[in-house]
Structure formats: C-alpha cells, structure tokens
Write a protein that holds these residues in place. Structure first.
Motif, PDB file in Angstrom:
ATOM      1  N   PHE A   1       0.832  -1.200   0.000  1.00 10.75           N
ATOM      2  CA  PHE A   1       0.000   0.000   0.000  1.00 10.75           C
ATOM      3  C   PHE A   1       0.874   1.259   0.000  1.00 10.75           C
ATOM      4  CE2 PHE A   1      -2.156   3.244   2.644  1.00 10.75           C
ATOM      5  CZ  PHE A   1      -3.152   3.586   1.737  1.00 10.75           C
TER       6      PHE A   1
ATOM      7  N   ILE B   1       1.413   4.255  -3.138  1.00 11.88           N
ATOM      8  CA  ILE B   1       1.260   5.699  -3.131  1.00 11.88           C
ATOM      9  C   ILE B   1       2.609   6.399  -3.272  1.00 11.88           C
ATOM     10  CG2 ILE B   1      -0.915   5.731  -1.862  1.00 11.88           C
ATOM     11  CD1 ILE B   1       0.682   6.407   0.636  1.00 11.88           C
TER      12      ILE B   1
ATOM     13  N   TYR C   1       5.917   5.675  -1.896  1.00 12.59           N
ATOM     14  CA  TYR C   1       6.958   5.814  -0.873  1.00 12.59           C
ATOM     15  C   TYR C   1       7.678   4.493  -0.707  1.00 12.59           C
ATOM     16  CZ  TYR C   1       4.848  10.258   0.354  1.00 12.59           C
ATOM     17  OH  TYR C   1       4.374  11.540   0.314  1.00 12.59           O
TER      18      TYR C   1
ATOM     19  N   THR D   1      -9.170   0.394  21.067  1.00 14.63           N
ATOM     20  CA  THR D   1      -7.928  -0.277  20.675  1.00 14.63           C
ATOM     21  C   THR D   1      -7.602  -1.405  21.644  1.00 14.63           C
ATOM     22  OG1 THR D   1      -7.203   1.909  19.972  1.00 14.63           O
ATOM     23  CG2 THR D   1      -5.578   0.169  19.908  1.00 14.63           C
TER      24      THR D   1
ATOM     25  N   GLU E   1       4.751  10.984  10.085  1.00 11.84           N
ATOM     26  CA  GLU E   1       3.971  12.137   9.624  1.00 11.84           C
ATOM     27  C   GLU E   1       4.880  13.333   9.355  1.00 11.84           C
ATOM     28  OE1 GLU E   1       0.524  13.016  11.903  1.00 11.84           O
ATOM     29  OE2 GLU E   1       0.148  14.909  10.901  1.00 11.84           O
TER      30      GLU E   1
ATOM     31  N   GLY F   1       5.473  13.407   5.525  1.00 10.68           N
ATOM     32  CA  GLY F   1       4.245  14.122   5.192  1.00 10.68           C
ATOM     33  C   GLY F   1       3.072  13.187   4.988  1.00 10.68           C
ATOM     34  N   LEU F   2       3.205  11.972   5.556  1.00 14.46           N
ATOM     35  CA  LEU F   2       2.081  11.045   5.518  1.00 14.46           C
ATOM     36  C   LEU F   2       1.276  11.226   6.797  1.00 14.46           C
ATOM     37  CD1 LEU F   2       3.778   7.794   4.206  1.00 14.46           C
ATOM     38  CD2 LEU F   2       2.076   9.160   3.024  1.00 14.46           C
ATOM     39  N   SER F   3      -0.020  11.017   6.706  1.00 16.07           N
ATOM     40  CA  SER F   3      -0.873  11.239   7.874  1.00 16.07           C
ATOM     41  C   SER F   3      -0.508  10.311   9.022  1.00 16.07           C
ATOM     42  CB  SER F   3      -2.330  11.020   7.493  1.00 16.07           C
ATOM     43  OG  SER F   3      -3.112  10.904   8.651  1.00 16.07           O
TER      44      SER F   3
ATOM     45  N   ALA G   1      -2.475   8.977  10.729  1.00 14.92           N
ATOM     46  CA  ALA G   1      -3.494   7.923  10.737  1.00 14.92           C
ATOM     47  C   ALA G   1      -2.954   6.618  10.183  1.00 14.92           C
ATOM     48  CB  ALA G   1      -4.713   8.362   9.934  1.00 14.92           C
ATOM     49  N   CYS G   2      -1.702   6.628   9.635  1.00 15.37           N
ATOM     50  CA  CYS G   2      -1.190   5.374   9.071  1.00 15.37           C
ATOM     51  C   CYS G   2      -1.010   4.314  10.146  1.00 15.37           C
ATOM     52  CB  CYS G   2       0.088   5.596   8.271  1.00 15.37           C
ATOM     53  SG  CYS G   2       1.476   6.169   9.213  1.00 15.37           S
TER      54      CYS G   2
ATOM     55  N   ASP H   1      -3.267   3.698  12.456  1.00 18.13           N
ATOM     56  CA  ASP H   1      -4.581   3.051  12.489  1.00 18.13           C
ATOM     57  C   ASP H   1      -4.744   2.093  11.317  1.00 18.13           C
ATOM     58  OD1 ASP H   1      -5.112   4.575  14.669  1.00 18.13           O
ATOM     59  OD2 ASP H   1      -6.220   6.117  13.570  1.00 18.13           O
ATOM     60  N   VAL H   2      -4.299   2.562  10.136  1.00 17.36           N
ATOM     61  CA  VAL H   2      -4.440   1.721   8.945  1.00 17.36           C
ATOM     62  C   VAL H   2      -3.634   0.442   9.118  1.00 17.36           C
ATOM     63  CG1 VAL H   2      -4.032   1.601   6.459  1.00 17.36           C
ATOM     64  CG2 VAL H   2      -4.803   3.735   7.478  1.00 17.36           C
TER      65      VAL H   2
ATOM     66  N   GLN I   1      -2.507  -0.935  11.925  1.00 17.30           N
ATOM     67  CA  GLN I   1      -3.083  -1.786  12.973  1.00 17.30           C
ATOM     68  C   GLN I   1      -4.267  -2.557  12.431  1.00 17.30           C
ATOM     69  OE1 GLN I   1      -3.954   0.908  16.173  1.00 17.30           O
ATOM     70  NE2 GLN I   1      -1.806   1.150  16.708  1.00 17.30           N
ATOM     71  N   GLY I   2      -5.078  -1.870  11.640  1.00 13.54           N
ATOM     72  CA  GLY I   2      -6.240  -2.526  11.040  1.00 13.54           C
ATOM     73  C   GLY I   2      -5.822  -3.684  10.159  1.00 13.54           C
ATOM     74  N   ILE I   3      -4.842  -3.426   9.277  1.00 15.67           N
ATOM     75  CA  ILE I   3      -4.401  -4.477   8.357  1.00 15.67           C
ATOM     76  C   ILE I   3      -3.849  -5.665   9.140  1.00 15.67           C
ATOM     77  CG2 ILE I   3      -2.739  -5.056   6.543  1.00 15.67           C
ATOM     78  CD1 ILE I   3      -2.995  -2.200   5.520  1.00 15.67           C
TER      79      ILE I   3
ATOM     80  N   THR J   1     -12.287  -3.284  14.575  1.00 19.09           N
ATOM     81  CA  THR J   1     -11.113  -3.087  13.739  1.00 19.09           C
ATOM     82  C   THR J   1     -11.493  -2.354  12.468  1.00 19.09           C
ATOM     83  OG1 THR J   1     -10.355  -5.201  14.535  1.00 19.09           O
ATOM     84  CG2 THR J   1      -9.156  -4.270  12.707  1.00 19.09           C
TER      85      THR J   1
ATOM     86  N   ILE K   1     -11.742   1.311  13.238  1.00 19.62           N
ATOM     87  CA  ILE K   1     -10.440   1.967  13.381  1.00 19.62           C
ATOM     88  C   ILE K   1      -9.745   2.062  12.030  1.00 19.62           C
ATOM     89  CG2 ILE K   1      -8.141   1.720  14.411  1.00 19.62           C
ATOM     90  CD1 ILE K   1      -9.505   0.628  16.885  1.00 19.62           C
ATOM     91  N   PHE K   2      -9.792   0.951  11.279  1.00 21.89           N
ATOM     92  CA  PHE K   2      -9.153   0.924   9.966  1.00 21.89           C
ATOM     93  C   PHE K   2      -9.827   1.913   9.022  1.00 21.89           C
ATOM     94  CE2 PHE K   2      -9.269  -0.736   5.624  1.00 21.89           C
ATOM     95  CZ  PHE K   2      -7.919  -0.773   5.336  1.00 21.89           C
TER      96      PHE K   2
ATOM     97  N   GLY L   1      -9.254   5.557   9.953  1.00 24.40           N
ATOM     98  CA  GLY L   1      -7.839   5.835   9.704  1.00 24.40           C
ATOM     99  C   GLY L   1      -7.538   5.923   8.221  1.00 24.40           C
ATOM    100  N   PHE L   2      -8.094   4.994   7.460  1.00 25.02           N
ATOM    101  CA  PHE L   2      -7.843   4.951   6.021  1.00 25.02           C
ATOM    102  C   PHE L   2      -8.385   6.208   5.345  1.00 25.02           C
ATOM    103  CE2 PHE L   2      -8.839   3.581   1.678  1.00 25.02           C
ATOM    104  CZ  PHE L   2      -7.609   3.090   1.294  1.00 25.02           C
TER     105      PHE L   2
ATOM    106  N   PHE M   1      -6.279   9.112   6.252  1.00 22.66           N
ATOM    107  CA  PHE M   1      -4.985   8.971   5.585  1.00 22.66           C
ATOM    108  C   PHE M   1      -5.078   9.442   4.134  1.00 22.66           C
ATOM    109  CE2 PHE M   1      -1.726   6.666   3.318  1.00 22.66           C
ATOM    110  CZ  PHE M   1      -0.629   6.799   4.152  1.00 22.66           C
TER     111      PHE M   1
ATOM    112  N   TYR N   1      -5.665  13.221   3.872  1.00 24.73           N
ATOM    113  CA  TYR N   1      -4.435  13.951   4.189  1.00 24.73           C
ATOM    114  C   TYR N   1      -3.475  13.904   3.009  1.00 24.73           C
ATOM    115  CZ  TYR N   1      -0.581  15.414   7.263  1.00 24.73           C
ATOM    116  OH  TYR N   1       0.438  16.091   7.858  1.00 24.73           O
ATOM    117  N   TYR N   2      -3.404  12.708   2.402  1.00 20.82           N
ATOM    118  CA  TYR N   2      -2.518  12.504   1.259  1.00 20.82           C
ATOM    119  C   TYR N   2      -2.965  13.371   0.090  1.00 20.82           C
ATOM    120  CZ  TYR N   2      -0.136   9.986  -2.494  1.00 20.82           C
ATOM    121  OH  TYR N   2       0.643   9.658  -3.565  1.00 20.82           O
TER     122      TYR N   2
END
Lengths: 368, 317
Positions: A47, A51, A53, A293, A326, A330-332, A334-335, A337-338, A340-342, B94, B97-98, B101-102, B105, B108-109
């Motif tokens: 992922f 994008i 990186y 969490t 971040e 310059g990435l949020s 929130a990555c 959370d992403v 952790q989710g994955i 999950t 949260i995902f 967050g996604f 993200f 922001y991007y």
C-alpha cells in the motif's frame, strides 16, 4: 435405501469445505501468527509502495521514531501505559465471554471520579490523595462496568450494546462537567477544566509518570488472578459454559458482577493515570479511543496477559512512530490506524487456520 | 409556527445520515452479524464518494463509489466473520479503526497533493446536492418546506428504507434472510444458502452505510474535506437500530427523532437552560432505556435477531 443413494449422488459436494482440525501445537500456532503479522506488514508495504513511498524506509522511520531518543522512548511508554492497563481490564470480562465494549466509558468515568479528588481535595497529603484518586478511578470505572453486568444477569440485557452506549453517555457527561459545574472560572475563552495542582499529579519515576509502575502491578495482578486464584478459574468456567458453572455450584450472577466490577475498575485506573499523569486535567478526549484499541489488543494477545503486553508494546511503537512518519514523509499519522487494522485483519484471518482447515472435494475423497 | 416547520425540516435532514447507517446495520444484523464497523464503513464511503465526486464531477458516480467502497469494506468484514469465523465484535471495531484511519490517511494525502491545500467538490456536483426546489410544489406553505425542500439524500434514504421493509417483510428471500439471523442451522437445514445470503446482506448493508458517509462530507461539511468527517454518527446509527427495534420503517421515524435531538439545542428558547451535553447524550440514554425495557419485557419482536453475534459453523451442532 436405493432412493437415498440416488439422492446423495445427485447433490454435489462443495468443492471446498471447512472442517475442524485438532488444535495446532502451541509452537505452530505462534508461527502461524507471526506469519500473519509478516503478511500484514507486506500488505501494508504494498500500500505504501502504491502511493509512491519506500515501505522499508517508512517502517524503519516508524521503529526508530519510537526509540530514537530518551524523550521518544518515554513517549512510547506513555502511550503504552493506558493501553496495556485497559487491555488487561477488558481481558477479565472477555474471558467470561462478557463482551465489554465499554472500556472507553469506564476509563472516562474512572478519570472523572479521580478528578473529583484532584480538583476539590487537593489539600490532602500527597500520598493519601494519590490513593484516594486510584480508588476513585477504580470505583468510577467499576460502577460503569457493574451497571450493564447487573442488567445482563437480571434481565439478560445485551451487554455489547449496553456497554457501547455507556461510552457516549460517559463522554457527554465529561462535556457537561466541563461546560457546567467543573468549568474553570479562570479560563475566560473556551470552557475547560482547571489543571490539577502539583499535589494531584502522579510522581515521575525515571522521567515517566508513575503509571508504568501501576501498569506492571496490574499486569502481575491480572496474571495471578486469572491463572492462580479460584476466582480466575471461576471466570474461565463461566466463560466456557454457564450451565457447567451452575452445575458445579458456582454463583454465576455473583461471578459476573464481581468480574465486571473488576474489569471496569482496572479500566478506571487507566483513566485516573491518564488524567493525573498525562493530561494533568480532565478532558473529553481523555480516553481518545484507547478503550476500543484495547479490545483489539486483548484479542490479538489471545487474552493472555504476557502476549497482551507484547501486542500493546507493538501498537504503542506504531502509534508513536507514525507521528514521526507524519513529520518526516508528510504522511498522515493515521497510518498507524491503517496498519493496525491491516495487521488485525490478517491475524483474525489466520486464527481460523489454528482451529479449522479447508479441504477440497478430491482430498476428502482420498481421505475417506 | 415557521420556526417549528423549520425545526422539523432540519431534523429530518439531520437524521438522514443516521438513517443510512441504521438501515445498513439492520440488514447486517438480520443475517446474524453485529457489525460494529458502521463508523468505519461510513468513513470509507465518504472518502470514496468525495474523491470520485471531485474527479468526475458526477453526483451519481460519487454515490455509486460511496456505495461500492462501503460494500467493499463490509466484504472484508464478511470474509473474516462468515468464512473465517472471526469474532464479530473485534472485527467490527477493527473495521471502524481501519476505516476512519484509512479515510483520514487518504484525505491527508490528497490535500498534500493539491495545490490550494484544501479539497472542495466542484460546482456542478454541489449544485446537484442542493435542496430540491420544484416549481409550485416547494412554494406551498407548510407542505412545501416539509415535503419538497430536502437534499436528494433524504428521499433516497426514505425510499431505501421502504424497499428494505418490503425486502425483509414481503419477499421470500427476505424471509429466508430473517430465518438465517434467528437460527442459521434451521435455515441451512431448510435449504437456504446461509453463507451466500450472509455475504449479500452484509455487503449490501455496508454499501448503504457508505452512502450515509457520503452525506456527512457532501451535505454536513458542504463538500469540503475534513478529517473525521463522520464524527461518531456511525455509533448513533448503531444506537438507532435498537431504538427502531430492527425495523426499517421505524428507523425512518427514529432517525427523525434522533435528528431532532441533534438539532434541539439550537432551537430551545434561551430561557430553558439545559446543558448542551445533555442533548448529545439523549440518543444514547434513550437507546439504553429502550434496550433495558425490551429485555425486561423479553419482547421477541423488538429484540436483536436470536443468532446475532455468533458465527455459524455447519459442522458444530
């Protein structure tokens, strides 16, 4: 007989079906989970790559960001403390198959009760005040846990939905306190609650507030409680089968109430630590999603206090590290959370293979 | 009087994103799956709807994208809970949260890539999102503002609710669906394809949630991207499912009431001083009371589907 034969011949067996397998050995199960974790990191990496990186660089920054300086490490531990305590709190309830989704609210209520002492009794001697605040936190969280437990045991009220609602009731209660009775008169702008006086703040030990000592104590306490004491045994029996527990002469209702008070109480202590050690006041963001969490951490850790500690540490590193990601890329933020989710998606998926397996039609025929 | 009409109209619009989330959750729970990922699915729907809307400038495509993204998020949940039999509560949380967050993200991007530093939907699409104005009809006093003055989402939401009611109550597949949620083993024995219908309903539910998410960014935030645009509406939607007693039609009225509660604080006379937080708390408080009341009366009709929350494994009986 012959009619039945014909019928079975006609209905085709599905190509792939699920069967239960004998439990994997502990070592294999751990290996499987590590494989899932790696697969998740690869998926997250793809992922990041997509994008534009470099995933290796991002991961590296994340880890080094959590440890690169003494200050960063202390920050990571500060994230870890409430997460670990709350995860241990919900574990007690989950072991009983009581779906306590209300850790967030229990944490908030614990913070509210503790803040009462911090705001209005801060002239007490420091140690007495600290003990009162911890007990207050425990009481606040415990009562929040007791309420749904009472209705569950009395009327079989759905505890998942009840505890979920209590989160938002608690959250708005803090907003009420902030804008009403507890509003700091010295803050003329937006409404907020006054900062705690020095006397009501947790002491610093090795540069980090003493919450980490409380966290270790709770970690040991929960481990002993679950694995050594009779009460811990009762929790697992109730979790496995309420009928068995009743047959064995256990007072299921009492066990549910007691465990939920304890579960909520531990989450409440996390709230006290956050208010007194970290925020030094009571805010509406005092829980900030930790309660949710924590549920994930507890589950990932297989409801085992030691594994929970490892998972909570991992999550804290990601949380802290992603703030550095971040600022660097310059990435949020929130990555975290992403990611952790994955990770959780993969691990939840792999849990399946610990208990079940797929067999294809052909394989099955060969086996039979 | 005009104040009252305005209040009702605002309440109905304000309840609409909640209605979408609730409808999605209702059909998910009807097949026995409690998906706590409503907030996440709404966030992903909002993000996809916004991004597609911004690049294509088509309202319809934006809605479709929101639906598809929500359905895809629900598909993750379905694969994990239906096929892999993972714990539903944990998977749902999950997903929340995902999803949140996604969405944050990606937003922001995209802001980082944009020149102006803000993301805003183009003019053509915002014109289509505006409150409708039908010559003659919308100008009728009282009836005009109450019936013909909303943004398109409101009408889509009500139609979706009625369709779902028809689906669940008046069609055979709907009956099968409800049977799966009450007792999957019996449904399986009766020849209903349990897994297939679970997948279909969960994904459909996720798609509907996704449209609710698109509402939050397109209407509430007027087409300007912000982080956390769903802002907890997904959780109110989960509450509304209980309040509405798992009925799509009752969900319409429930969403109006919850919408009214969200707006009430702006319309209450200044003389009545009830703390603002109390209004925000009310939906949850009322839901809790309803939850307790239905459990005390043990009303089968208005309670959660029997098998909701537990996964179904055919060989485990």
């Amino acid at each position: 007989m012959s009619v039945e034969m014909k019928r079975t011949k006609k209905s085709k067996e599905p190509l792939i079906r699920t069967v239960k397998r004998t439990e994997l050995s502990g070592q294999k199960a751990v290996l499987l989970r590590i494989a899932a974790l790696l697969a998740a990191l690869v998926a997250g990496g793809i992922f990041i790559l997509a994008i534009g990186y470099n995933p290796v660089l991002v991961y590296k920054t994340m880890i080094s960001g959590a440890f690169r300086s003494k200050l960063a490490f202390q920050g990571t531990v500060k994230v870890l403390i409430p997460l670990l305590i709350t995860s241990l709190g919900v574990t007690l309830a989950f072991k009983m198959k009581f779906w306590n989704i209300g850790a967030e609210g229990q944490l908030i209520m614990g913070a509210v009760f503790a803040s009462y002492f911090a705001l209005f009794h801060d002239t007490l001697p420091h140690w007495i005040l600290m003990i009162l605040m911890v007990l207050g936190g425990m009481l606040g969280g415990g009562l929040m846990g007791l309420l749904p437990a009472y209705f569950k045991s009395k009327f079989n009220t759905n505890e998942t939905l009840f505890t979920l609602m209590l989160n938002y009731i608690a959250l708005n209660f803090v907003v009420y306190l902030r804008e009403g009775p507890w509003r700091d008169p010295n803050s003329p702008g937006y409404a907020k609650i006054a900062r705690f006086s020095k006397n009501a703040q947790l002491d610093k030990v090795f540069g980090i507030h003493a919450g980490w000592i409380i966290a270790i104590v709770i970690l040991i306490f929960v481990s002993i409680y679950l694995y050594v004491t009779k009460r811990g045994y009762e929790i697992s029996v109730v979790g496995e089968s309420q009928a068995t527990a009743k047959y064995a002469g256990m007072n299921v209702k009492k066990i549910v109430l007691r465990t939920m008070f304890l579960s909520g109480g531990i989450c409440g202590i996390a709230g006290m630590i956050e208010a007194s050690g970290s925020a030094v006041t009571l805010t509406s963001g005092i829980a900030g999603g930790v309660g949710f969490t924590a549920i994930i951490v507890a589950w990932l850790g297989g409801l085992n206090p030691f594994y929970i500690f490892i998972v909570a540490s991992l999550f804290s590193i990601m949380e802290k590290g992603s703030s550095v990601v971040e600022s660097t890329f310059g990435l949020s933020g929130a990555c975290a959370d992403v990611l952790q989710g994955i990770i959780l998606f993969f691990v939840l998926g792999c849990e399946f293979f610990v208990r079940y397996q797929f067999v294809t039609r052909k394989e099955r025929g060969a086996r039979a | 009087m005009s104040m009252l009409i305005k209040f009702i109209a605002v309440s109905i619009a304000s309840g609409t994103p909640i209605l979408f989330g609730t409808l999605g959750e209702i059909i998910t729970e009807k097949v026995g799956h409690l998906n706590l990922g409503v907030e996440g699915m709404m966030a992903i729907g909002a993000c996809a709807g916004f991004m597609v809307g911004m690049s294509t400038d088509s309202f319809l495509l934006a809605l479709l994208a929101a639906f598809a993204a929500g359905a895809f998020a629900a598909l993750i949940y379905a694969v994990l809970t239906v096929t892999f039999m993972a714990n539903q509560n944990v998977t749902g949380l999950t997903l929340t949260i995902f999803g949140v967050g996604f969405a944050n993200f990606c937003g922001y991007y995209a802001i980082g890539k944009s020149e102006s530093g803000t993301l805003k939907l183009p003019e053509n699409i915002t014109a289509q999102m505006r409150n409708i104005n039908i010559e003659g009809l919308s100008d009728i006093p009282v009836i005009g503002p109450l019936l013909f003055s909303y943004n398109p989402f409101v009408y889509i939401g009500i139609v979706t609710a009625l369709l779902l009611w028809f689906y669940l109550r008046r069609t055979k597949t709907g009956l099968n669906t409800r049977a799966i949620g009450e007792n999957p083993a019996a449904a399986d024995a009766a020849g209903i394809k349990v897994t297939k219908w679970k997948y279909i309903n969960i994904c459909l539910g996720g798609g509907i949630c996704g449209i609710g998410g698109a509402y939050t960014i397109m209407i509430i935030n007027k087409g300007v991207w912000i982080s956390d645009c769903v802002g907890g509406l997904g959780w109110i939607a989960v509450a509304l499912v209980i309040f509405a007693g798992w009925s799509p039609v009752k969900a319409i009225f429930g969403s109006f009431i919850f919408g009214a509660l969200r707006q009430l604080k702006y319309y209450v006379p200044a003389a009545i001083t009830i703390p603002g937080a109390f209004y925000d708390m009310l939906p949850y408080l009322i839901t809790t009371i309803v939850l307790i009341a239905t459990s005390i009366r043990t009303s089968r009709e208005k309670s959660q589907p029997e098998a909701c929350g537990t996964n179904y494994f055919r060989e485990e009986r």
